[in-house]
Design a protein around this motif. Structure first.
Motif, short mmCIF file in Angstrom:
data_model
loop_
_atom_site.label_atom_id
_atom_site.label_comp_id
_atom_site.label_asym_id
_atom_site.label_seq_id
_atom_site.Cartn_x
_atom_site.Cartn_y
_atom_site.Cartn_z
N ALA A 195 -29.57 -36.92 -10.56
CA ALA A 195 -28.17 -36.55 -10.31
C ALA A 195 -27.73 -36.89 -8.89
O ALA A 195 -26.67 -37.52 -8.71
CB ALA A 195 -27.96 -35.07 -10.62
N PRO A 196 -28.50 -36.54 -7.82
CA PRO A 196 -28.04 -36.87 -6.48
C PRO A 196 -28.10 -38.36 -6.15
O PRO A 196 -27.50 -38.81 -5.20
CB PRO A 196 -28.99 -36.09 -5.55
CG PRO A 196 -29.98 -35.40 -6.41
CD PRO A 196 -29.69 -35.70 -7.83
N VAL A 197 -28.84 -39.12 -6.95
CA VAL A 197 -28.92 -40.57 -6.75
C VAL A 197 -27.75 -41.26 -7.45
O VAL A 197 -27.12 -42.17 -6.90
CB VAL A 197 -30.27 -41.12 -7.27
CG1 VAL A 197 -30.35 -42.63 -7.12
CG2 VAL A 197 -31.44 -40.45 -6.55
N LEU A 198 -27.44 -40.82 -8.66
CA LEU A 198 -26.34 -41.41 -9.42
C LEU A 198 -24.97 -41.10 -8.81
O LEU A 198 -24.09 -41.97 -8.79
CB LEU A 198 -26.36 -40.89 -10.86
CG LEU A 198 -27.41 -41.45 -11.80
CD1 LEU A 198 -27.39 -40.71 -13.12
CD2 LEU A 198 -27.19 -42.93 -12.03
N ALA A 199 -24.78 -39.88 -8.35
CA ALA A 199 -23.45 -39.44 -7.91
C ALA A 199 -22.79 -40.37 -6.89
O ALA A 199 -21.66 -40.80 -7.10
CB ALA A 199 -23.53 -38.00 -7.38
N PRO A 200 -23.46 -40.74 -5.79
CA PRO A 200 -22.77 -41.59 -4.81
C PRO A 200 -22.50 -42.99 -5.36
O PRO A 200 -21.45 -43.58 -5.06
CB PRO A 200 -23.72 -41.64 -3.61
CG PRO A 200 -25.04 -41.16 -4.10
CD PRO A 200 -24.77 -40.30 -5.30
N LEU A 201 -23.40 -43.53 -6.16
CA LEU A 201 -23.20 -44.86 -6.71
C LEU A 201 -22.00 -44.89 -7.66
O LEU A 201 -21.14 -45.77 -7.58
CB LEU A 201 -24.45 -45.33 -7.47
CG LEU A 201 -25.74 -45.46 -6.66
CD1 LEU A 201 -26.89 -45.86 -7.57
CD2 LEU A 201 -25.57 -46.46 -5.52
N LEU A 202 -21.96 -43.92 -8.56
CA LEU A 202 -20.88 -43.89 -9.55
C LEU A 202 -19.55 -43.52 -8.90
O LEU A 202 -18.51 -44.03 -9.30
CB LEU A 202 -21.25 -42.93 -10.68
CG LEU A 202 -22.55 -43.30 -11.45
CD1 LEU A 202 -22.83 -42.28 -12.53
CD2 LEU A 202 -22.49 -44.70 -12.01
N ALA A 203 -19.59 -42.65 -7.90
CA ALA A 203 -18.35 -42.29 -7.20
C ALA A 203 -17.77 -43.47 -6.44
O ALA A 203 -16.55 -43.57 -6.26
CB ALA A 203 -18.60 -41.12 -6.24
N SER A 204 -18.62 -44.40 -6.01
CA SER A 204 -18.15 -45.58 -5.28
C SER A 204 -17.58 -46.65 -6.21
O SER A 204 -17.15 -47.69 -5.75
CB SER A 204 -19.29 -46.18 -4.45
OG SER A 204 -20.23 -46.83 -5.31
#
Length: 197
Positions: A143-152
């Motif tokens: 979850a903490p790895v996916l969040a910044p990538l997908l938010a960008s």
């Protein structure tokens, strides 16, 4: 350009494994006739194509067209990734033991909240299985790895590649694997990559 020059250019591109990337790059393409000669889609553009492809590098005669190499690598990685496990709404519903409609809703909600990577594939959406546990739910450490990538708003294919291939930011380990052993480094690497986008 002569037939010989067209054949030479086609053979060079074949040898580099780049012939299939020409169309995607918006460049003239070729097929082979019964005698094995190259038949170009836009023969009047061959000199321009030859100059363009040989314009990169210190030795233009032997330069490699970097843009086509990148396209070829992306195509190869997409083929490799689609050979790994992934789910449709139907198969994920089966794993989760829920209805297809409930699964579709849950997937769309998780994707909109940047908690699940969903990738377009042949006019449908698929969920790469690497991010899921045996119950079909997101692996908590991702979850903490996916969040910044997908938010960008990173391209989903690029995200799938980065998460599953060895990466410099994660010391040569696939980020999704590193998330299980060093979640802080995996999260930091994802944040740094997202900042560059």
């Amino acid at each position: 350009m002569t037939q010989h020059d067209g054949d030479r250019l086609a053979s060079w591109l074949d040898g580099l494994g780049l012939a299939d990337q020409l169309a995607e790059a918006g460049l003239p393409t070729f097929t082979r006739d019964a005698d094995g000669h190259a038949v170009w889609s836009e023969p009047d553009r061959l000199e321009e194509l030859d100059a363009l492809l040989h314009s990169v590098g210190d030795d233009p005669e032997h330069a490699v067209p970097v843009g086509l190499v990148v396209l070829a690598r992306q195509a190869r990685l997409r083929t490799e990734l689609t050979a790994t496990p992934w789910h449709t709404y139907e198969t994920l519903a089966e794993v989760r033991g829920t209805s297809v409609d409930a699964t579709r809703f849950a997937v769309h909600k998780a994707a909109s909240e940047h908690r699940l990577l969903v990738v377009p594939l042949e006019e449908r959406s698929v969920v790469p299985a690497f991010q899921l546990g045996a119950d079909g739910e997101l692996r908590p450490e991702l979850a903490p790895v996916l969040a910044p990538l997908l938010a960008s708003r990173m391209d989903p294919w690029r995200a799938w590649v980065w998460l599953t291939q060895p990466a410099a930011l994660t010391l040569g380990e696939a980020p999704e694997r590193l998330a299980a052993t060093d979640p802080e480094l995996a999260r930091t690497a994802a944040e740094r990559l997202a900042e560059r986008l």
